[in-house]
Design a protein around this motif. Structure first.
Motif, PDB file in Angstrom:
ATOM      1  N   ILE A  57     -16.952 -66.818 -36.277  1.00 43.65           N
ATOM      2  CA  ILE A  57     -16.555 -65.214 -36.593  1.00 43.65           C
ATOM      3  C   ILE A  57     -15.122 -65.491 -37.572  1.00 43.65           C
ATOM      4  O   ILE A  57     -15.171 -64.810 -38.547  1.00 43.65           O
ATOM      5  CB  ILE A  57     -16.018 -64.501 -35.553  1.00 43.65           C
ATOM      6  CG1 ILE A  57     -17.521 -64.205 -34.612  1.00 43.65           C
ATOM      7  CG2 ILE A  57     -15.327 -63.317 -35.675  1.00 43.65           C
ATOM      8  CD1 ILE A  57     -17.514 -63.577 -33.342  1.00 43.65           C
TER       9      ILE A  57
ATOM     10  N   ASN B  68     -23.103 -74.992 -37.140  1.00 45.13           N
ATOM     11  CA  ASN B  68     -22.758 -73.741 -36.218  1.00 45.13           C
ATOM     12  C   ASN B  68     -22.123 -72.775 -37.060  1.00 45.13           C
ATOM     13  O   ASN B  68     -21.663 -73.027 -38.221  1.00 45.13           O
ATOM     14  CB  ASN B  68     -21.789 -74.315 -35.112  1.00 45.13           C
ATOM     15  CG  ASN B  68     -22.414 -75.243 -34.038  1.00 45.13           C
ATOM     16  OD1 ASN B  68     -23.649 -74.680 -33.555  1.00 45.13           O
ATOM     17  ND2 ASN B  68     -22.214 -76.465 -33.964  1.00 45.13           N
TER      18      ASN B  68
ATOM     19  N   PHE C 235     -17.593 -61.833 -27.832  1.00 42.70           N
ATOM     20  CA  PHE C 235     -18.956 -61.381 -28.499  1.00 42.70           C
ATOM     21  C   PHE C 235     -20.245 -62.309 -28.127  1.00 42.70           C
ATOM     22  O   PHE C 235     -21.203 -61.695 -27.981  1.00 42.70           O
ATOM     23  CB  PHE C 235     -18.674 -61.517 -30.114  1.00 42.70           C
ATOM     24  CG  PHE C 235     -19.583 -61.069 -30.901  1.00 42.70           C
ATOM     25  CD1 PHE C 235     -19.722 -59.722 -31.271  1.00 42.70           C
ATOM     26  CD2 PHE C 235     -20.591 -62.238 -31.423  1.00 42.70           C
ATOM     27  CE1 PHE C 235     -20.874 -59.531 -31.953  1.00 42.70           C
ATOM     28  CE2 PHE C 235     -21.609 -61.653 -32.138  1.00 42.70           C
ATOM     29  CZ  PHE C 235     -21.822 -60.306 -32.484  1.00 42.70           C
ATOM     30  N   SER C 236     -20.059 -63.569 -28.006  1.00 40.49           N
ATOM     31  CA  SER C 236     -21.079 -64.465 -27.688  1.00 40.49           C
ATOM     32  C   SER C 236     -20.665 -65.470 -26.449  1.00 40.49           C
ATOM     33  O   SER C 236     -20.148 -65.105 -25.400  1.00 40.49           O
ATOM     34  CB  SER C 236     -21.769 -65.045 -28.682  1.00 40.49           C
ATOM     35  OG  SER C 236     -20.696 -65.735 -29.625  1.00 40.49           O
ATOM     36  N   GLY C 237     -20.730 -66.757 -26.823  1.00 43.63           N
ATOM     37  CA  GLY C 237     -19.902 -67.761 -25.965  1.00 43.63           C
ATOM     38  C   GLY C 237     -20.038 -68.971 -26.816  1.00 43.63           C
ATOM     39  O   GLY C 237     -20.294 -69.014 -27.869  1.00 43.63           O
TER      40      GLY C 237
ATOM     41  N   LYS D 146      -7.204 -63.386 -34.903  1.00 40.40           N
ATOM     42  CA  LYS D 146      -6.712 -62.131 -34.154  1.00 40.40           C
ATOM     43  C   LYS D 146      -6.095 -62.396 -32.565  1.00 40.40           C
ATOM     44  O   LYS D 146      -6.703 -63.509 -32.023  1.00 40.40           O
ATOM     45  CB  LYS D 146      -8.189 -61.304 -33.960  1.00 40.40           C
ATOM     46  CG  LYS D 146      -8.494 -60.751 -35.383  1.00 40.40           C
ATOM     47  CD  LYS D 146      -9.710 -59.716 -34.754  1.00 40.40           C
ATOM     48  CE  LYS D 146     -10.637 -59.642 -36.108  1.00 40.40           C
ATOM     49  NZ  LYS D 146     -10.626 -60.238 -37.204  1.00 40.40           N
TER      50      LYS D 146
ATOM     51  N   ARG E 129     -16.662 -49.010 -43.194  1.00 38.79           N
ATOM     52  CA  ARG E 129     -16.670 -50.296 -43.287  1.00 38.79           C
ATOM     53  C   ARG E 129     -15.809 -50.790 -44.201  1.00 38.79           C
ATOM     54  O   ARG E 129     -16.003 -50.337 -45.378  1.00 38.79           O
ATOM     55  CB  ARG E 129     -18.032 -50.915 -43.218  1.00 38.79           C
ATOM     56  CG  ARG E 129     -18.744 -50.724 -41.959  1.00 38.79           C
ATOM     57  CD  ARG E 129     -20.095 -51.495 -41.838  1.00 38.79           C
ATOM     58  NE  ARG E 129     -20.645 -51.459 -40.587  1.00 38.79           N
ATOM     59  CZ  ARG E 129     -20.637 -52.360 -39.867  1.00 38.79           C
ATOM     60  NH1 ARG E 129     -20.016 -53.250 -40.057  1.00 38.79           N
ATOM     61  NH2 ARG E 129     -21.305 -52.452 -38.430  1.00 38.79           N
TER      62      ARG E 129
ATOM     63  N   GLY F 118     -23.272 -74.379 -27.201  1.00 39.93           N
ATOM     64  CA  GLY F 118     -23.064 -75.590 -27.570  1.00 39.93           C
ATOM     65  C   GLY F 118     -22.295 -75.998 -28.950  1.00 39.93           C
ATOM     66  O   GLY F 118     -22.552 -77.216 -29.529  1.00 39.93           O
ATOM     67  N   GLN F 119     -21.521 -75.251 -29.076  1.00 38.54           N
ATOM     68  CA  GLN F 119     -20.690 -75.401 -30.705  1.00 38.54           C
ATOM     69  C   GLN F 119     -19.948 -76.662 -30.475  1.00 38.54           C
ATOM     70  O   GLN F 119     -20.168 -77.571 -31.280  1.00 38.54           O
ATOM     71  CB  GLN F 119     -19.921 -74.220 -30.980  1.00 38.54           C
ATOM     72  CG  GLN F 119     -19.162 -74.517 -32.149  1.00 38.54           C
ATOM     73  CD  GLN F 119     -18.852 -73.080 -33.152  1.00 38.54           C
ATOM     74  OE1 GLN F 119     -17.801 -73.263 -33.531  1.00 38.54           O
ATOM     75  NE2 GLN F 119     -19.855 -72.212 -33.090  1.00 38.54           N
TER      76      GLN F 119
ATOM     77  N   SER G 207     -18.089 -57.206 -43.221  1.00 36.39           N
ATOM     78  CA  SER G 207     -17.939 -55.817 -43.375  1.00 36.39           C
ATOM     79  C   SER G 207     -17.591 -55.351 -41.912  1.00 36.39           C
ATOM     80  O   SER G 207     -18.377 -55.304 -41.184  1.00 36.39           O
ATOM     81  CB  SER G 207     -19.136 -55.497 -43.795  1.00 36.39           C
ATOM     82  OG  SER G 207     -19.209 -54.292 -43.840  1.00 36.39           O
TER      83      SER G 207
ATOM     84  N   SER H 295     -15.383 -68.409 -32.675  1.00 34.98           N
ATOM     85  CA  SER H 295     -16.758 -68.213 -32.948  1.00 34.98           C
ATOM     86  C   SER H 295     -17.556 -67.385 -32.022  1.00 34.98           C
ATOM     87  O   SER H 295     -18.506 -67.163 -32.004  1.00 34.98           O
ATOM     88  CB  SER H 295     -17.299 -69.654 -32.955  1.00 34.98           C
ATOM     89  OG  SER H 295     -16.726 -70.660 -33.517  1.00 34.98           O
TER      90      SER H 295
ATOM     91  N   LYS I 152     -13.035 -63.646 -43.690  1.00 32.78           N
ATOM     92  CA  LYS I 152     -12.954 -64.598 -42.401  1.00 32.78           C
ATOM     93  C   LYS I 152     -12.410 -65.696 -42.165  1.00 32.78           C
ATOM     94  O   LYS I 152     -12.074 -66.353 -41.276  1.00 32.78           O
ATOM     95  CB  LYS I 152     -14.674 -64.946 -42.318  1.00 32.78           C
ATOM     96  CG  LYS I 152     -15.491 -63.418 -42.013  1.00 32.78           C
ATOM     97  CD  LYS I 152     -16.707 -63.857 -42.097  1.00 32.78           C
ATOM     98  CE  LYS I 152     -17.483 -64.714 -40.826  1.00 32.78           C
ATOM     99  NZ  LYS I 152     -17.863 -63.958 -39.896  1.00 32.78           N
TER     100      LYS I 152
ATOM    101  N   GLU J 110     -29.997 -78.386 -29.149  1.00 33.51           N
ATOM    102  CA  GLU J 110     -29.695 -77.744 -27.842  1.00 33.51           C
ATOM    103  C   GLU J 110     -30.988 -76.693 -27.651  1.00 33.51           C
ATOM    104  O   GLU J 110     -31.826 -76.672 -26.631  1.00 33.51           O
ATOM    105  CB  GLU J 110     -28.446 -76.964 -27.822  1.00 33.51           C
ATOM    106  CG  GLU J 110     -28.226 -75.876 -26.948  1.00 33.51           C
ATOM    107  CD  GLU J 110     -26.928 -75.275 -27.075  1.00 33.51           C
ATOM    108  OE1 GLU J 110     -25.982 -75.943 -27.679  1.00 33.51           O
ATOM    109  OE2 GLU J 110     -26.765 -74.103 -27.011  1.00 33.51           O
TER     110      GLU J 110
END
Ligand code: COA
Length: 440
Positions: free
Chosen positions: A310, A307, A328-330, A378, A367, A333-334, A358, A320, A372, A235
Motif C-alpha cells: 500500500i 507481492n 485493509f487485508s493481512g 501513515k 479523489r 505470506g508476504q 487515487s 502492505s 505511495k 502459497e
C-alpha cells in the motif's frame, strides 16, 4: 484419535453440535463451508460467545456482517476481505496479526479448536476425502478439534498432497452441492502491464515462482509466457499459474524441492483451475506451515516472490495490509515468501506498487493522487515487510534493488522510481529527515 466412520447428518443437525463458548475453525477461502456459515446465525437465540476463525472468508454471511449478531458471534481472521473491513466497524470482527506460516499453529496453541468445519470431495473407495482447495491450517485444526464436520461436495476437486483425510478422523459429513467459489481474472491495466514486464524481464528461465492475487500478479503471469522450465512453489495456486503449466512454461524440471511437481497450500481461481487440480498427481496441496516456511521456500534455487504494498517509506518499510491504523487485508505470506526467496540461491523478491494511489479526500469526497512512496508511513500503519527484508521494488517508473543498501542509497533509489510529480517534495523531506544531504 477418532476411530469410527463419519456419520451423515443434515446442516441443522450439524448446527445442533455447537455449544456456548465454542471455538470453531473454518476451512479458508475456496474451502469455506458455505452451508454452515450461511446458517449459523439461526442458532443465535440459543447460544452465547461463539468464536470463529477463518483466514480468508469468501461469503459475506449474516453471522458477521449483521451487527445484531456481534454479541453472539465473533469472527477473527488473518486477512480481511471487503465485508470484514466493514464488519470490523460494527464490532463483529477482529484481526489476528501473523505471518501465514505458523499462523494456525500459534493461534491453536493458545486457542484450542473445539469444532472444525470445512469442505471435502466425496469419500473415495478407500475411505478417504480430500480437503480440496485449502491446506493452510486445516489439518492442524482437525487434529486438535473435539468435533470435525465436513461438507461433502462433488463440485470440489479431489486434490493430492497432505489434504487426504480418512473418514475415521471425521465425525460428521453433510451432503452439499453448491459450486466451488470462483475468482475471475483481475482486470489488467497499462501500469500492471509495464510492471509485469519489468518483473518478467528479471526472471530467468528455470526460476521457481510464487504468484499471488490481483492485476499485477496476473500481468506477471501473462508476461512469463515466453519463459522456459519454470517451477511453482507458491502459497496460492492461481488460474494464471495453471495456464503457464498448461502452456508448458511451468514444468518444475529445475526444482530442487518437489522436482516436476507444482506446490501450493491453497487454490482460488476459475473453474478451469479446479478441473485441472482434480485428480492431478502433479499438483501438491501441502501444509501451509511447511509450504510458506522461509527456510523451505529457500530450498529451491532462483525462487522469485512477487507481492504488492500500500505504501513504502524511504527507509524501505512496506505497509502492505493497512491504510494507517485501518486494517485493509493481512500480512498473509508476504514476509514468508519475500524472506524465503532471499534465502534461495539467486532468489529475488519483488515488491510491486503503482507510484501513486487515487485516494478519496474525506472532507471533499474528491479523489486526489498521492504518492505511495512516502517519507514516513501513515500513523498506525502495520509494517508487513521489514526494511531489513526488502529487496527489489518496482513501480511503473522502473525497478530498484534495495538489498544491502544504506538509508542514503535506498532513499535515492526509491525517489528515482516515484512519480515525477512527487520527486522534488520527497527529496526535500528526505533532506529534512537527514536521510540524504543537499549537494551530495
Ligand atoms: N494511501 C491511501 N490509500 C491507498 C494507498 C495509499 N498509499 N494505496 C492504496 N490505497 C487504497 C486505494 O485507493 C484503494 O482504495 P479504493 O478501494 O477506495 O479505491 C485501496 O487502498 C486498495 O488499493 P489497490 O491498489 O486497489 O489494492 P490491491 O487490491 O491491488 O491490493 C494490497 C494491494 C497491497 C492491499 C494487497 O496486495 C495485499 O493485501 N497485500 C498484503 C498481503 C500479501 O502480499 N499477500 C500476498 C501473499 S498472501
Amino acid at each position: 484419535m477418532k476411530t469410527k466412520n463419519a456419520k451423515y447428518i443434515t446442516i441443522k443437525q450439524a448446527l445442533s453440535k455447537i455449544k456456548d463458548n465454542d471455538y470453531i475453525v473454518l476451512g479458508m477461502a475456496g474451502a469455506e463451508p458455505r452451508e454452515f456459515v450461511s446458517h449459523i446465525h439461526e442458532i443465535a437465540p440459543r447460544i452465547n460467545h461463539v468464536t470463529l476463525t477463518n483466514c480468508l472468508p469468501i461469503t459475506p454471511v449474516p453471522f458477521y456482517v449483521d451487527s445484531q449478531y456481534k454479541d453472539k458471534f465473533q469472527l477473527d481472521g488473518w486477512f480481511y476481505n471487503p465485508s470484514m473491513r466493514k464488519a470490523s466497524e460494527n464490532g463483529n470482527v477482529s484481526f489476528i496479526p501473523n505471518h501465514l506460516h505458523l499462523a494456525g499453529k500459534k493461534r491453536f496453541d493458545t486457542h484450542k479448536p473445539d469444532v472444525f468445519v470445512g469442505v471435502c470431495s466425496p469419500v473415495d473407495k478407500h475411505g478417504y476425502v480430500s480437503l480440496s482447495l485449502s491446506n493452510v491450517y486445516e489439518q492442524d485444526a482437525i487434529s486438535r478439534a473435539r468435533v470435525v464436520i465436513l461438507e461433502e461436495n462433488p463440485n470440489f476437486p479431489r486434490v493430492f498432497g497432505d489434504v487426504e483425510l480418512h473418514v475415521s478422523k471425521i465425525d460428521y459429513l453433510v451432503k452439499t452441492s453448491y459450486p466451488a467459489p470462483v475468482l475471475t481474472k483481475a482486470t489488467i491495466n497499462e501500469k500492471d502491464k509495464i510492471i509485469g514486464k519489468y518483473i518478467s524481464d528479471l526472471i530467468q528461465d528455470g526460476s521457481c515462482i510464487q504468484l499471488g492475487i490481483g492485476g499485477m500478479p496476473d500481468a506477471v503471469a501473462d508476461a512469463l509466457i515466453t519463459k522456459k522450465n519454470l517451477g511453482l512453489h507458491t502459497e496460492m495456486f492461481t488460474t494464471g499459474a495453471m495456464k503457464l503449466i498448461k502452456a508448458g512454461v511451468i514444468n518444475g524440471s529445475q526444482k530442487q524441492l518437489y522436482k516436476n511437481k507444482h506446490v501450493a497450500c491453497f487454490a482460488l481461481g476459475e473453474k478451469e483451475l479446479y478441473d485441472f487440480l482434480d485428480n492431478n498427481p502433479s499438483c501438491l496441496m501441502l501444509d501451509g506451515n511447511f509450504v510458506n516456511d522461509p527456510a523451505v521456500i529457500g530450498q529451491n534455487d532462483n525462487q522469485v516472490s512477487i507481492n504488492a504494498c500500500i505504501e513504502i517509506d524511504l527507509s524501505g518499510q512496506c505497509a502492505s495490509e493497512s491504510i494507517g491504523f485501518k486494517q485493509f487485508s493481512g500480512t498473509g505470506g508476504q514476509s514468508d515468501t519475500a524472506v524465503g526467496a532471499q534465502n534461495s540461491k539467486n532468489g529475488i523478491s519483488f515488491i510491486a506498487l503503482y507510484s501513486t494511489a487515487s485516494v478519496k479526500n474525506p472532507e471533499t469526497g474528491i479523489r486526489e493522487e498521492t504518492s505511495k512512496i512516502v517519507p514516513i508511513l501513515k500513523p498506525g500503519a502495520a509494517v508487513s515487510l521489514s526494511r531489513n527484508d526488502v529487496d527489489r521494488v518496482v513501480t511503473e517508473y522502473g525497478v530498484v534493488n534495495l538489498r544491502g543498501t544504506s538509508i542514503e542509497e535506498r532513499t535515492k533509489l526509491l525517489i528515482s522510481i516515484a512519480h515525477p510529480n512527487f520527486r522534488e517534495e520527497l527529496t526535500k523531506e528526505a533532506i529534512r529527515m537527514g536521510y540524504i544531504f543537499e549537494g551530495k
